[in-house]
Scaffold this motif. Structure first.
Motif, PDB file in Angstrom:
ATOM      1  N   SER A   1       0.813  -1.218   0.000  1.00 37.78           N
ATOM      2  CA  SER A   1       0.000   0.000   0.000  1.00 37.78           C
ATOM      3  C   SER A   1       0.847   1.268   0.000  1.00 37.78           C
ATOM      4  CB  SER A   1      -0.895   0.053   1.244  1.00 37.78           C
ATOM      5  OG  SER A   1      -1.707  -1.073   1.294  1.00 37.78           O
ATOM      6  N   GLY A   2       2.060   1.163   0.483  1.00 33.47           N
ATOM      7  CA  GLY A   2       2.873   2.365   0.652  1.00 33.47           C
ATOM      8  C   GLY A   2       3.341   2.934  -0.678  1.00 33.47           C
ATOM      9  N   LEU A   3       3.194   4.251  -0.834  1.00 33.72           N
ATOM     10  CA  LEU A   3       3.783   4.892  -2.014  1.00 33.72           C
ATOM     11  C   LEU A   3       5.295   4.711  -1.943  1.00 33.72           C
ATOM     12  CD1 LEU A   3       1.717   8.204  -2.065  1.00 33.72           C
ATOM     13  CD2 LEU A   3       1.583   6.343  -3.719  1.00 33.72           C
ATOM     14  N   ALA A   4       5.913   4.481  -3.094  1.00 31.25           N
ATOM     15  CA  ALA A   4       7.328   4.124  -3.122  1.00 31.25           C
ATOM     16  C   ALA A   4       8.213   5.201  -2.493  1.00 31.25           C
ATOM     17  CB  ALA A   4       7.765   3.863  -4.553  1.00 31.25           C
ATOM     18  N   ASP A   5       8.987   4.786  -1.491  1.00 30.11           N
ATOM     19  CA  ASP A   5      10.044   5.657  -0.971  1.00 30.11           C
ATOM     20  C   ASP A   5      11.299   5.534  -1.841  1.00 30.11           C
ATOM     21  OD1 ASP A   5       8.612   6.724   1.159  1.00 30.11           O
ATOM     22  OD2 ASP A   5       9.118   5.047   2.481  1.00 30.11           O
ATOM     23  N   THR A   6      11.358   4.486  -2.633  1.00 33.03           N
ATOM     24  CA  THR A   6      12.466   4.347  -3.579  1.00 33.03           C
ATOM     25  C   THR A   6      12.429   5.539  -4.533  1.00 33.03           C
ATOM     26  OG1 THR A   6      12.433   1.943  -3.454  1.00 33.03           O
ATOM     27  CG2 THR A   6      13.433   2.903  -5.423  1.00 33.03           C
ATOM     28  N   ARG A   7      13.559   6.196  -4.667  1.00 35.86           N
ATOM     29  CA  ARG A   7      13.603   7.454  -5.432  1.00 35.86           C
ATOM     30  C   ARG A   7      14.182   7.218  -6.825  1.00 35.86           C
ATOM     31  NH1 ARG A   7      14.302  11.918  -0.978  1.00 35.86           N
ATOM     32  NH2 ARG A   7      13.352  10.751   0.701  1.00 35.86           N
ATOM     33  N   ALA A   8      13.564   7.861  -7.795  1.00 34.98           N
ATOM     34  CA  ALA A   8      14.070   7.818  -9.171  1.00 34.98           C
ATOM     35  C   ALA A   8      14.554   9.227  -9.501  1.00 34.98           C
ATOM     36  CB  ALA A   8      12.972   7.378 -10.123  1.00 34.98           C
ATOM     37  N   ILE A   9      15.863   9.406  -9.501  1.00 33.93           N
ATOM     38  CA  ILE A   9      16.422  10.743  -9.709  1.00 33.93           C
ATOM     39  C   ILE A   9      16.707  10.952 -11.199  1.00 33.93           C
ATOM     40  CG2 ILE A   9      18.315  12.304  -9.109  1.00 33.93           C
ATOM     41  CD1 ILE A   9      18.572  10.812  -6.465  1.00 33.93           C
ATOM     42  N   PRO A  10      16.090  11.985 -11.788  1.00 32.82           N
ATOM     43  CA  PRO A  10      16.293  12.229 -13.230  1.00 32.82           C
ATOM     44  C   PRO A  10      17.767  12.477 -13.537  1.00 32.82           C
ATOM     45  CG  PRO A  10      14.505  13.584 -12.350  1.00 32.82           C
ATOM     46  CD  PRO A  10      15.196  12.975 -11.167  1.00 32.82           C
ATOM     47  N   GLN A  11      18.218  11.913 -14.659  1.00 33.16           N
ATOM     48  CA  GLN A  11      19.608  12.049 -15.069  1.00 33.16           C
ATOM     49  C   GLN A  11      19.733  13.060 -16.216  1.00 33.16           C
ATOM     50  OE1 GLN A  11      22.181  10.271 -13.274  1.00 33.16           O
ATOM     51  NE2 GLN A  11      20.291  10.334 -12.045  1.00 33.16           N
ATOM     52  N   PRO A  12      20.835  13.787 -16.273  1.00 35.71           N
ATOM     53  CA  PRO A  12      20.996  14.832 -17.299  1.00 35.71           C
ATOM     54  C   PRO A  12      20.796  14.305 -18.724  1.00 35.71           C
ATOM     55  CG  PRO A  12      22.772  14.949 -15.681  1.00 35.71           C
ATOM     56  CD  PRO A  12      21.996  13.718 -15.360  1.00 35.71           C
ATOM     57  N   GLY A  13      21.226  13.075 -18.975  1.00 36.05           N
ATOM     58  CA  GLY A  13      21.090  12.515 -20.326  1.00 36.05           C
ATOM     59  C   GLY A  13      19.779  11.788 -20.559  1.00 36.05           C
ATOM     60  N   GLY A  14      18.872  11.860 -19.595  1.00 42.81           N
ATOM     61  CA  GLY A  14      17.600  11.141 -19.713  1.00 42.81           C
ATOM     62  C   GLY A  14      17.593   9.900 -18.832  1.00 42.81           C
ATOM     63  N   GLY A  15      16.421   9.448 -18.506  1.00 40.22           N
ATOM     64  CA  GLY A  15      16.288   8.271 -17.640  1.00 40.22           C
ATOM     65  C   GLY A  15      16.462   8.639 -16.174  1.00 40.22           C
ATOM     66  N   TRP A  16      16.511   7.626 -15.328  1.00 39.16           N
ATOM     67  CA  TRP A  16      16.581   7.836 -13.879  1.00 39.16           C
ATOM     68  C   TRP A  16      17.596   6.885 -13.243  1.00 39.16           C
ATOM     69  CZ3 TRP A  16      12.231   6.972 -16.798  1.00 39.16           C
ATOM     70  CH2 TRP A  16      11.320   8.027 -16.915  1.00 39.16           C
ATOM     71  N   LYS A  17      18.156   7.317 -12.142  1.00 36.02           N
ATOM     72  CA  LYS A  17      18.923   6.405 -11.301  1.00 36.02           C
ATOM     73  C   LYS A  17      18.123   6.177 -10.022  1.00 36.02           C
ATOM     74  CE  LYS A  17      23.625   6.486 -12.909  1.00 36.02           C
ATOM     75  NZ  LYS A  17      25.057   6.689 -12.591  1.00 36.02           N
ATOM     76  N   LEU A  18      18.040   4.914  -9.606  1.00 33.30           N
ATOM     77  CA  LEU A  18      17.175   4.546  -8.485  1.00 33.30           C
ATOM     78  C   LEU A  18      17.966   4.324  -7.203  1.00 33.30           C
ATOM     79  CD1 LEU A  18      15.119   4.309 -10.731  1.00 33.30           C
ATOM     80  CD2 LEU A  18      14.477   2.057  -9.887  1.00 33.30           C
ATOM     81  N   TYR A  19      17.361   4.779  -6.106  1.00 38.38           N
ATOM     82  CA  TYR A  19      17.965   4.604  -4.785  1.00 38.38           C
ATOM     83  C   TYR A  19      16.857   4.195  -3.806  1.00 38.38           C
ATOM     84  CZ  TYR A  19      21.798   7.180  -6.920  1.00 38.38           C
ATOM     85  OH  TYR A  19      22.807   7.577  -7.765  1.00 38.38           O
ATOM     86  N   GLY A  20      17.067   3.106  -3.099  1.00 39.49           N
ATOM     87  CA  GLY A  20      16.065   2.671  -2.127  1.00 39.49           C
ATOM     88  C   GLY A  20      16.107   1.168  -1.928  1.00 39.49           C
ATOM     89  N   LYS A  21      15.047   0.649  -1.342  1.00 36.80           N
ATOM     90  CA  LYS A  21      15.038  -0.765  -0.944  1.00 36.80           C
ATOM     91  C   LYS A  21      13.638  -1.344  -1.121  1.00 36.80           C
ATOM     92  CE  LYS A  21      15.353  -1.922   3.545  1.00 36.80           C
ATOM     93  NZ  LYS A  21      15.932  -2.077   4.900  1.00 36.80           N
ATOM     94  N   LYS A  22      13.572  -2.518  -1.707  1.00 40.56           N
ATOM     95  CA  LYS A  22      12.308  -3.262  -1.825  1.00 40.56           C
ATOM     96  C   LYS A  22      12.448  -4.536  -0.991  1.00 40.56           C
ATOM     97  CE  LYS A  22      10.238  -0.562  -4.910  1.00 40.56           C
ATOM     98  NZ  LYS A  22       8.934   0.097  -4.669  1.00 40.56           N
ATOM     99  N   THR A  23      11.371  -4.876  -0.291  1.00 39.04           N
ATOM    100  CA  THR A  23      11.520  -5.916   0.739  1.00 39.04           C
ATOM    101  C   THR A  23      11.092  -7.328   0.332  1.00 39.04           C
ATOM    102  OG1 THR A  23       9.400  -5.180   1.611  1.00 39.04           O
ATOM    103  CG2 THR A  23      11.380  -4.386   2.721  1.00 39.04           C
TER     104      THR A  23
END
Lengths: 415, 137
Positions: free
Chosen positions: A135-157
């Motif tokens: 139910s929880g909204l993702a705390d895992t973060r998708a940080i936009p990258q200068p060249g496009g796309g995202w880098k992800l940081y966080g944890k899935k259980t």
């Protein structure tokens, strides 16, 4: 797009797929106890499962697959689960995530990723996080990258199938360039994305920007190998964006609910099978207790007879509610349901099958007697494994809440 | 207080955007054979519209009374203003009961692919009418 439920693959053309499931089920049955004891994913199953290509059963014809529908997939999952529910629960993750992803991806994405699944590749999808599970909204973060796309940081259980998968679908919340989550609740909901990406880790579970923490240790379902997944700069290209996560999940939750229901329907068949095998032969000899007789065959004792009959009724109830719910979707009967009740009405199949099966597993322990309580017997294992049923979506509380809220809601809107 | 002065403003701008959309060839093609007739009910100000895609007509106020529909959408006029600009998260609004959607799911789903085009039509209508004040940033 929306993946429509329909009948494409004929019964005759489905037969070879069911035979594949029967073969895998036999393999799972043979090695399931070993991996339950060892508490690891059943690694020898990966090669035969991928080579069987059974994971492609639901890929629509237009994307290169046979076009199996949700009922046909349910049948193969149940058949494999009858062999070993824990091993099948791991592979069930693939069927769940393929369904949810395909229901929400563009045609171009479906063609590419569907083609890879047709080649034998597997998808997994860890969504739950520590704070509030599914139910929880993702705390895992998708940080936009200068060249496009995202880098992800966080944890899935709950990273089930992470050790065998080639593709990941999951959720992350898109942040600003500094990694800050949106402050407003509505913005946060809108920024939570579902994505799909390549998944590659070495045998120790390490990959580029990602790590599997092999920490699985639970009451049951040992052979799933359900680990914690750490994201530390895992890259997702722009082409991997599927949709807004909550919209996607709620519109296609049948792939989770009914696939989990299929697992427990298969488990209920196994509980009945094992109970019959023991109780049809068991003899107590001379006893003087609640029953007093010189030679007692338990198959002639009233509560044993009734107990087995009750189990058989529950197995049949499971089959009916599961298959009928699949047919309701395929044949469009869901149109008769209030829109707000679609999710819990689909969830009803899972909660009913789960409740029946956990009841049966406990009943089997009682009917078989104290020997069933010993570590390493199929009954204590089924009992432990069945307990997992209360956690997967939709669970009973969620189902009742959705329905109760609908019935009690005022006419006025919330503004 | 609503962003709309009265129901007539709602009919002029939201109704006007739909009136443009239902006669647009791309919507005519997209809705052909769907039987999609939307009843849009709004509160504050209270107003009601029928958007008949195949019939290519929009009925407002008393003209919409008793006309059969296949999908019914209910929300406040302020939320409607946001929604038809693509600025209201529909899933969240449904969960929070800010929007109520009734009707057959198979028909309601046919509305979804149309929404980006309707958003464009509504924004264009507001700009053409000089009502930038209604545009949500």
């Amino acid at each position: 797009m929306t993946l429509e439920h329909k009948r494409v693959l004929s019964d005759a053309d489905f037969e070879p797929w069911f035979e594949k499931a029967q073969k895998l089920s036999q393999l799972f049955r043979e090695i399931g106890m070993k991996y339950d004891v060892e508490n690891t994913f059943a690694y020898p199953t990966i090669k035969p499962f991928k080579e069987s290509k059974i994971g492609a059963l639901g890929i629509p014809v237009e994307f290169g697959g046979p076009g199996g529908n949700i009922l046909q997939i349910s049948k193969v999952v149940s058949e494999m689960s009858r062999g070993d529910s824990a091993i099948t629960l791991a592979y069930n993750m693939h069927f769940i995530m393929f369904g949810i992803a395909m229901a929400n991806m563009s045609d171009e994405q479906n063609k590419y990723w569907g083609g890879r699944v047709c080649g034998g590749e597997l998808i997994f999808g860890p969504f739950s996080e520590q704070r509030a599970g599914f139910s929880g909204l993702a705390d895992t973060r998708a940080i936009p990258q200068p060249g496009g796309g995202w880098k992800l940081y966080g944890k899935k259980t709950w990273g089930t199938l992470s050790e065998a998968a080639d593709i990941i679908t999951s959720s992350a919340t898109i942040t600003d360039a500094e990694g800050n989550l949106p402050e407003a609740f509505e913005d946060r909901v809108s920024s939570e994305m579902m994505y799909i990406a390549d998944w590659s880790v070495d045998e120790d579970g390490n990959g580029d920007g990602v790590r599997i923490e092999k920490s699985w240790n639970a009451l049951g379902m040992h052979a799933t190998g359900t680990h914690v997944i750490h994201f530390d700069g895992f890259f997702v290209p722009e082409s991997g964006y599927i949709c807004e996560a909550r919209t996607g999940l709620f519109s296609s939750l049948e792939w989770a609910s009914l696939m989990f229901a299929s697992i427990y329907y298969g488990m209920s068949q196994r509980v009945l099978e094992e109970s019959r095998a023991v109780l049809s032969k068991k003899t107590l000899g001379a006893v003087f207790g609640a029953v007093a007789a010189s030679d007692v065959k338990v198959a002639g004792v009233g509560h044993i007879i009734d107990g087995v009959g009750d189990m058989a009724c529950k197995v049949e109830q499971n089959r009916r509610i599961l298959w009928q719910t699949c047919n309701d979707l395929i044949d469009g009967y869901e149109d008769e349901w209030p829109l707000e009740l679609r999710v819990p009405y689909i969830g009803l199949a899972k909660t009913t099958v789960a409740a029946n099966t956990t009841h049966m597993a406990q009943k089997a322990m009682s009917l078989v007697g104290g020997s069933a309580f010993r570590k390493g017997t199929i009954f204590e294992r089924l009992y432990r494994d069945s307990c997992a049923a209360m956690y997967q979506p939709l669970n009973a509380d969620q189902t009742y809440t959705y329905i109760g809220e609908y019935l009690l809601q005022p006419e006025e809107l919330n503004d | 207080m609503s962003v709309f002065k009265d129901a007539d403003e709602v009919y002029k701008y939201i109704g006007g955007a739909f009136a443009t959309a239902v006669s647009d060839p791309k919507f005519i093609e997209a809705t052909k054979g769907t039987g999609l007739v939307i009843r849009l009910i709004q509160t504050d100000p209270d107003c009601e519209m029928i958007i008949d895609w195949e019939g290519q007509k929009v009925l407002t106020g008393a003209a919409a009374d008793g006309v059969p529909s296949s999908v019914q959408l209910r929300m406040s006029s302020d939320n409607s203003n946001k929604f038809w600009q693509g600025k209201l998260n529909f899933t969240l609004a449904m969960a929070q009961r800010k929007v109520k959607l009734d009707g057959k799911r198979s028909l309601a789903l046919k509305l979804l692919p149309l929404t980006p085009g309707i958003f464009e039509s509504y924004l264009a209508t507001l700009k053409a009418e000089g009502r930038e004040d209604l545009i949500v940033s």
